[in-house]
Enzyme design. Structure first.
Site, short mmCIF file in Angstrom:
data_model
loop_
_atom_site.label_atom_id
_atom_site.label_comp_id
_atom_site.label_asym_id
_atom_site.label_seq_id
_atom_site.Cartn_x
_atom_site.Cartn_y
_atom_site.Cartn_z
N HIS A 81 0.83 -1.22 0.00
CA HIS A 81 0.00 0.00 0.00
C HIS A 81 0.86 1.27 0.00
O HIS A 81 2.02 1.27 0.44
CB HIS A 81 -0.91 0.01 1.24
CG HIS A 81 -0.15 0.02 2.52
ND1 HIS A 81 0.38 1.17 3.07
CD2 HIS A 81 0.22 -0.98 3.36
CE1 HIS A 81 1.01 0.89 4.19
NE2 HIS A 81 0.93 -0.42 4.38
N ARG A 126 -6.01 0.69 4.03
CA ARG A 126 -4.89 1.24 3.26
C ARG A 126 -4.54 0.35 2.06
O ARG A 126 -4.14 0.86 1.00
CB ARG A 126 -3.66 1.47 4.16
CG ARG A 126 -3.12 0.26 4.92
CD ARG A 126 -2.17 0.72 6.02
NE ARG A 126 -1.46 -0.32 6.75
CZ ARG A 126 -1.95 -0.99 7.80
NH1 ARG A 126 -3.18 -0.78 8.22
NH2 ARG A 126 -1.21 -1.89 8.44
N GLU A 133 -1.44 -7.02 7.42
CA GLU A 133 -0.10 -6.76 7.95
C GLU A 133 0.18 -7.70 9.12
O GLU A 133 -0.77 -8.21 9.74
CB GLU A 133 -0.02 -5.29 8.39
CG GLU A 133 1.31 -4.84 8.99
CD GLU A 133 2.49 -5.09 8.07
OE1 GLU A 133 2.84 -6.28 7.86
OE2 GLU A 133 3.08 -4.11 7.57
N HIS A 155 0.71 -5.61 2.40
CA HIS A 155 1.44 -4.86 3.42
C HIS A 155 2.92 -5.25 3.46
O HIS A 155 3.29 -6.34 3.00
CB HIS A 155 0.82 -5.15 4.78
CG HIS A 155 -0.63 -4.81 4.82
ND1 HIS A 155 -1.10 -3.60 5.27
CD2 HIS A 155 -1.73 -5.51 4.41
CE1 HIS A 155 -2.42 -3.57 5.15
NE2 HIS A 155 -2.83 -4.72 4.63
O1 3PG Z 1 2.74 -2.10 10.61
C1 3PG Z 1 3.58 -1.19 10.43
O2 3PG Z 1 3.97 -0.43 11.32
C2 3PG Z 1 4.13 -0.98 9.03
O3 3PG Z 1 3.19 -1.20 8.10
C3 3PG Z 1 5.33 -1.88 8.77
O4 3PG Z 1 6.20 -1.59 9.76
P1 3PG Z 1 7.71 -2.07 9.86
O5 3PG Z 1 8.47 -1.48 8.71
O6 3PG Z 1 8.14 -1.48 11.19
O7 3PG Z 1 7.71 -3.56 9.89
#
Ligand code: 3PG
Length: 206
Positions: free
Chosen positions: A10, A61, A88, A158
């Protein structure tokens, strides 16, 4: 040669901008995020990709990113399947915390392990291994059969659900995946062979 698998993370979310752990929380896209998603659609259009089906998560998202891409491709009416399996990684107790504040509290190294290691889960959340344990079976049962029928499949998801998928597709080890990052709104295009091995991989950067 078989079909085509297009993976897109996203566009930038409000919480990416605020540097907050997001996981299963559901912030919308920023202006930049909307533009990144449209741009992903334009790049795919310029290369002549025509998805036959689309998959996304239950988080807005990713869904809005999918909508922008399909609109740019002139295929707003395309069937899109939404499933929690593509969500995610669940960041557990870190969800909603600022990533720099977390580094202050637990140390740079610990936070990096939670964010990028293969099998160490953040407190109350999923490791990448846990995320892969729901993403990969879903991919094998629901998405891969379309690709093997020669279709073009779009997956808007994600950072970490896609890292889990790329890890398996590229045959990366637990050590190699630590260095792997997926940029927002940059399509990754796989061509798969009939035996489901990877024939080619291309990242559609600027
Ligand atoms: O869930 C989150 O915070 C982001 O989408 C991905 O985070 P990260 O790069 O800290 O894994």
């Amino acid at each position: 040669m078989s079909g085509t698998l297009i993976l897109v993370r996203h566009g930038q979310s409000e919480w990416n901008l605020k540097n907050l752990f997001t996981g299963w929380r559901d912030p919308g896209l920023t202006e930049k995020g909307h533009e990144e998603a449209k741009d992903a659609g334009r790049r795919l259009k310029a290369r002549g990709f025509k998805p036959d089906i689309a998959y996304t998560s239950v988080l807005s998202r990713a869904q809005v990113t999918n909508d922008h891409i399909l609109k740019e491709l002139g295929r707003e009416d395309l069937e899109t399947i939404r499933d929690q399996a593509l969500n995610e990684r669940d960041y557990g107790d870190l969800s909603g915390l600022n990533k720099d504040d977390a580094r202050e509290k637990w140390g740079e190294e610990q936070v990096h392990v939670w964010r990028r290691s293969y099998d160490t889960p953040p407190p109350g959340g999923e490791s990448l291994k846990d995320t892969g344990a729901r993403v990969w079976p879903y991919f094998l049962h629901e998405i891969l059969p379309h690709v093997l029928r020669g279709e073009t499949v779009l997956v808007a998801a994600h950072g970490n659900s896609l890292r889990a998928l790329v890890m398996a597709l590229d045959g990366l080890s637990g050590d190699e995946i630590v260095k792997m990052e997926i940029a927002t709104g940059v399509p990754i295009v796989y061509k798969l062979n009939a035996d489901s091995t990877v024939a080619s991989k291309e990242v559609l950067e600027d």
